[in-house]
Design a protein around this motif. Structure first.
Motif, PDB file in Angstrom:
ATOM      1  N   ASP A   1     -53.200 -17.015  12.456  1.00 40.09           N
ATOM      2  CA  ASP A   1     -54.035 -15.895  12.037  1.00 40.09           C
ATOM      3  C   ASP A   1     -53.225 -14.956  11.168  1.00 40.09           C
ATOM      4  O   ASP A   1     -52.016 -14.842  11.322  1.00 40.09           O
ATOM      5  CB  ASP A   1     -54.532 -15.108  13.257  1.00 40.09           C
ATOM      6  N   GLY A   2     -53.889 -14.278  10.265  1.00 40.41           N
ATOM      7  CA  GLY A   2     -53.200 -13.279   9.468  1.00 40.41           C
ATOM      8  C   GLY A   2     -53.722 -13.188   8.059  1.00 40.41           C
ATOM      9  O   GLY A   2     -54.766 -13.747   7.716  1.00 40.41           O
ATOM     10  N   ARG A   3     -52.969 -12.478   7.256  1.00 44.50           N
ATOM     11  CA  ARG A   3     -53.307 -12.225   5.851  1.00 44.50           C
ATOM     12  C   ARG A   3     -52.218 -12.853   4.991  1.00 44.50           C
ATOM     13  O   ARG A   3     -51.031 -12.631   5.215  1.00 44.50           O
ATOM     14  CB  ARG A   3     -53.366 -10.721   5.615  1.00 44.50           C
ATOM     15  N   PHE A   4     -52.621 -13.644   4.026  1.00 46.15           N
ATOM     16  CA  PHE A   4     -51.683 -14.365   3.184  1.00 46.15           C
ATOM     17  C   PHE A   4     -52.011 -14.073   1.723  1.00 46.15           C
ATOM     18  O   PHE A   4     -53.178 -13.927   1.366  1.00 46.15           O
ATOM     19  CB  PHE A   4     -51.780 -15.869   3.457  1.00 46.15           C
ATOM     20  N   GLU A   5     -50.988 -13.996   0.889  1.00 39.35           N
ATOM     21  CA  GLU A   5     -51.160 -13.691  -0.530  1.00 39.35           C
ATOM     22  C   GLU A   5     -50.471 -14.745  -1.376  1.00 39.35           C
ATOM     23  O   GLU A   5     -49.466 -15.313  -0.968  1.00 39.35           O
ATOM     24  CB  GLU A   5     -50.550 -12.333  -0.872  1.00 39.35           C
ATOM     25  N   GLY A   6     -51.017 -14.959  -2.554  1.00 37.87           N
ATOM     26  CA  GLY A   6     -50.395 -15.843  -3.528  1.00 37.87           C
ATOM     27  C   GLY A   6     -50.777 -15.395  -4.919  1.00 37.87           C
ATOM     28  O   GLY A   6     -51.787 -14.733  -5.112  1.00 37.87           O
ATOM     29  N   ARG A   7     -49.957 -15.738  -5.899  1.00 38.86           N
ATOM     30  CA  ARG A   7     -50.266 -15.359  -7.272  1.00 38.86           C
ATOM     31  C   ARG A   7     -49.553 -16.277  -8.236  1.00 38.86           C
ATOM     32  O   ARG A   7     -48.572 -16.935  -7.909  1.00 38.86           O
ATOM     33  CB  ARG A   7     -49.879 -13.906  -7.552  1.00 38.86           C
ATOM     34  N   ASN A   8     -50.106 -16.313  -9.429  1.00 45.95           N
ATOM     35  CA  ASN A   8     -49.444 -16.926 -10.569  1.00 45.95           C
ATOM     36  C   ASN A   8     -49.690 -16.007 -11.758  1.00 45.95           C
ATOM     37  O   ASN A   8     -50.135 -14.874 -11.569  1.00 45.95           O
ATOM     38  CB  ASN A   8     -49.919 -18.374 -10.802  1.00 45.95           C
ATOM     39  N   GLU A   9     -49.435 -16.474 -12.973  1.00 49.24           N
ATOM     40  CA  GLU A   9     -49.572 -15.586 -14.130  1.00 49.24           C
ATOM     41  C   GLU A   9     -51.026 -15.235 -14.441  1.00 49.24           C
ATOM     42  O   GLU A   9     -51.293 -14.273 -15.148  1.00 49.24           O
ATOM     43  CB  GLU A   9     -48.900 -16.190 -15.364  1.00 49.24           C
ATOM     44  N   ALA A  10     -51.986 -15.967 -13.897  1.00 53.29           N
ATOM     45  CA  ALA A  10     -53.394 -15.745 -14.228  1.00 53.29           C
ATOM     46  C   ALA A  10     -54.226 -15.156 -13.098  1.00 53.29           C
ATOM     47  O   ALA A  10     -55.280 -14.581 -13.343  1.00 53.29           O
ATOM     48  CB  ALA A  10     -54.026 -17.055 -14.669  1.00 53.29           C
ATOM     49  N   ALA A  11     -53.782 -15.301 -11.830  1.00 50.98           N
ATOM     50  CA  ALA A  11     -54.641 -14.899 -10.715  1.00 50.98           C
ATOM     51  C   ALA A  11     -53.832 -14.470  -9.492  1.00 50.98           C
ATOM     52  O   ALA A  11     -52.666 -14.820  -9.336  1.00 50.98           O
ATOM     53  CB  ALA A  11     -55.568 -16.043 -10.334  1.00 50.98           C
ATOM     54  N   PHE A  12     -54.512 -13.715  -8.637  1.00 52.23           N
ATOM     55  CA  PHE A  12     -53.958 -13.257  -7.363  1.00 52.23           C
ATOM     56  C   PHE A  12     -54.989 -13.579  -6.295  1.00 52.23           C
ATOM     57  O   PHE A  12     -56.181 -13.350  -6.494  1.00 52.23           O
ATOM     58  CB  PHE A  12     -53.713 -11.743  -7.429  1.00 52.23           C
ATOM     59  N   ILE A  13     -54.560 -14.162  -5.162  1.00 51.97           N
ATOM     60  CA  ILE A  13     -55.483 -14.471  -4.075  1.00 51.97           C
ATOM     61  C   ILE A  13     -54.993 -13.847  -2.778  1.00 51.97           C
ATOM     62  O   ILE A  13     -53.788 -13.789  -2.521  1.00 51.97           O
ATOM     63  CB  ILE A  13     -55.674 -15.995  -3.899  1.00 51.97           C
ATOM     64  N   GLU A  14     -55.936 -13.345  -2.002  1.00 55.13           N
ATOM     65  CA  GLU A  14     -55.655 -12.814  -0.670  1.00 55.13           C
ATOM     66  C   GLU A  14     -56.519 -13.612   0.300  1.00 55.13           C
ATOM     67  O   GLU A  14     -57.743 -13.643   0.167  1.00 55.13           O
ATOM     68  CB  GLU A  14     -56.023 -11.338  -0.615  1.00 55.13           C
ATOM     69  N   LEU A  15     -55.886 -14.293   1.258  1.00 54.99           N
ATOM     70  CA  LEU A  15     -56.563 -15.130   2.233  1.00 54.99           C
ATOM     71  C   LEU A  15     -56.410 -14.509   3.613  1.00 54.99           C
ATOM     72  O   LEU A  15     -55.310 -14.115   3.992  1.00 54.99           O
ATOM     73  CB  LEU A  15     -55.963 -16.538   2.217  1.00 54.99           C
ATOM     74  N   ARG A  16     -57.517 -14.407   4.347  1.00 53.92           N
ATOM     75  CA  ARG A  16     -57.496 -13.857   5.698  1.00 53.92           C
ATOM     76  C   ARG A  16     -58.042 -14.899   6.671  1.00 53.92           C
ATOM     77  O   ARG A  16     -59.117 -15.457   6.437  1.00 53.92           O
ATOM     78  CB  ARG A  16     -58.327 -12.577   5.763  1.00 53.92           C
ATOM     79  N   LEU A  17     -57.283 -15.163   7.755  1.00 49.25           N
ATOM     80  CA  LEU A  17     -57.687 -16.131   8.762  1.00 49.25           C
ATOM     81  C   LEU A  17     -57.742 -15.469  10.132  1.00 49.25           C
ATOM     82  O   LEU A  17     -56.831 -14.743  10.511  1.00 49.25           O
ATOM     83  CB  LEU A  17     -56.691 -17.293   8.817  1.00 49.25           C
ATOM     84  N   ASP A  18     -58.827 -15.729  10.861  1.00 50.18           N
ATOM     85  CA  ASP A  18     -58.971 -15.239  12.232  1.00 50.18           C
ATOM     86  C   ASP A  18     -59.551 -16.375  13.067  1.00 50.18           C
ATOM     87  O   ASP A  18     -60.762 -16.503  13.212  1.00 50.18           O
ATOM     88  CB  ASP A  18     -59.883 -14.009  12.270  1.00 50.18           C
ATOM     89  N   SER A  19     -58.676 -17.220  13.584  1.00 46.24           N
ATOM     90  CA  SER A  19     -59.119 -18.406  14.319  1.00 46.24           C
ATOM     91  C   SER A  19     -59.384 -18.126  15.792  1.00 46.24           C
ATOM     92  O   SER A  19     -60.053 -18.894  16.445  1.00 46.24           O
ATOM     93  CB  SER A  19     -58.077 -19.521  14.197  1.00 46.24           C
TER      94      SER A  19
END
Length: 48
Positions: A15-33
């Motif tokens: 569970d938690g909040r995860f982030e990723g990015r590259n030169e074109a985009a940013f993503i924030e993923l949230r999981l609550d299992s």
């Protein structure tokens, strides 16, 4: 609409909040299992 699929017990999801990015985009993923009944959500942002 598809139905939820039961995951095998051997699969471990953190569970938690995860982030990723590259030169074109940013993503924030949230999981609550555990507390949220197996909920996953994400926000995708275009940079620039």
């Amino acid at each position: 609409m598809s139905q939820p699929v039961e995951a095998p017990e051997a699969v471990s999801i953190w569970d938690g909040r995860f982030e990723g990015r590259n030169e074109a985009a940013f993503i924030e993923l949230r999981l609550d299992s555990r507390g949220g009944g197996g909920v996953a959500s994400a926000d995708l942002y275009r940079l620039g």
